[in-house]
Design an enzyme around this catalytic site. Structure first.
Site, PDB file in Angstrom:
ATOM      1  CG  HIS A   1       9.681 -90.970  33.953  1.00 51.42           C
ATOM      2  ND1 HIS A   1       9.226 -91.226  32.100  1.00 51.42           N
ATOM      3  CD2 HIS A   1       8.054 -91.081  34.373  1.00 51.42           C
ATOM      4  CE1 HIS A   1       8.128 -91.356  32.279  1.00 51.42           C
ATOM      5  NE2 HIS A   1       7.461 -91.040  32.726  1.00 51.42           N
TER       6      HIS A   1
ATOM      7  CG  HIS B   1       6.579 -95.147  34.733  1.00 52.08           C
ATOM      8  ND1 HIS B   1       5.355 -95.554  35.307  1.00 52.08           N
ATOM      9  CD2 HIS B   1       6.586 -93.558  34.044  1.00 52.08           C
ATOM     10  CE1 HIS B   1       5.194 -93.843  35.476  1.00 52.08           C
ATOM     11  NE2 HIS B   1       5.294 -93.530  34.514  1.00 52.08           N
TER      12      HIS B   1
END
Length: 183
Positions: A101, A86
Site C-alpha cells: 500500500h 495505489h
C-alpha cells in the site's frame, strides 16, 4: 523484531526487530525482500489508526527514497485497484497474502501519480516492479508516501517477523522471514 522466545516463556514476540538486530532466527525458511529502497519502520511508526494498530494484519513500512514498488517475494498478483492504483495484493504459493500500500490516504488521489507495471493474475518474482508512484505528487496532495507491506493472511506460513530501523535496498535487503506449516 525480537527473536522468538523459548517455549513456555511469558514474554511474547511482537513481530518487530530492533535496529541492527539480526533477522535470521532458528526455524525460519522463507524471506521477504525490501519492496522499496528507504528506511524500514514499524507499523506503529506509521501513525495511521487502521495500519498502526494491525487491524489489516501485521507488517512493516518503508519511508521511500525511490518510486517503484517491487514484489517482496515470488507471488501471483491477485488484487489491483484500477481506480486508485495505489495498492496491490499478492498471494504466495504457501497461501500467504501480502498487501503493498503506497502512502496513507492516497486512495483519495484517484490514481493521479500512480501507474501499475503488472497485470492482474501475473506471476511475479521477488524484485519485479509492481507500481510506479510520484512522491512529489503525493506530497503536493498533502499525503505521506510511506509505503506499507501488510500480511493479510499468513496462509501456511508461521512465525512471521519483520525488520525495522534499518536502511533497506529494494529487492536485496531481507525485511521479513517466516516458517512453514504454521511454525
Amino acid at each position: 523484531m525480537k527473536p522468538a522466545e523459548e517455549a513456555g516463556s511469558e514474554k511474547q514476540d511482537d513481530g518487530q526487530r530492533e535496529a541492527g538486530e539480526e533477522l535470521k532466527a532458528a526455524g525460519t525458511c522463507g524471506e521477504l525482500k525490501a519492496f522499496l529502497t528507504g528506511k524500514a519502520i514499524t507499523l506503529k511508526e506509521v501513525n495511521d489508526g487502521v495500519f498502526s494498530e494491525g487491524m489489516m494484519g501485521e507488517g512493516m513500512a518503508i519511508i521511500p527514497e525511490t518510486e517503484v514498488v517491487c514484489s517482496p517475494a515470488d507471488a501471483r498478483v491477485c488484487v489491483l485497484m484500477e481506480d486508485s492504483r495505489h495498492a496491490a495484493g499478492l498471494r504466495m504459493d504457501n497461501g500467504m497474502e501480502i498487501l503493498l500500500h503506497v502512502g496513507i490516504d492516497t486512495v483519495k488521489m484517484q490514481g493521479e501519480g500512480f501507474t501499475y507495471l503488472v497485470k492482474q493474475d501475473a506471476y511475479v518474482k521477488a524484485g519485479t516492479p509492481l507500481i510506479r508512484f510520484d512522491r512529489e505528487k503525493i506530497r503536493a496532495a498533502g499525503y505521506s508516501d510511506t509505503t506499507l507491506c501488510i500480511i493479510t493472511d499468513q496462509g501456511n506460513a508461521g512465525n512471521v517477523t519483520f525488520a525495522a530501523g534499518i536502511q533497506a535496498e529494494a529487492a536485496k535487503t531481507v525485511i521479513g522471514e517466516f516458517g512453514t506449516d504454521g511454525k
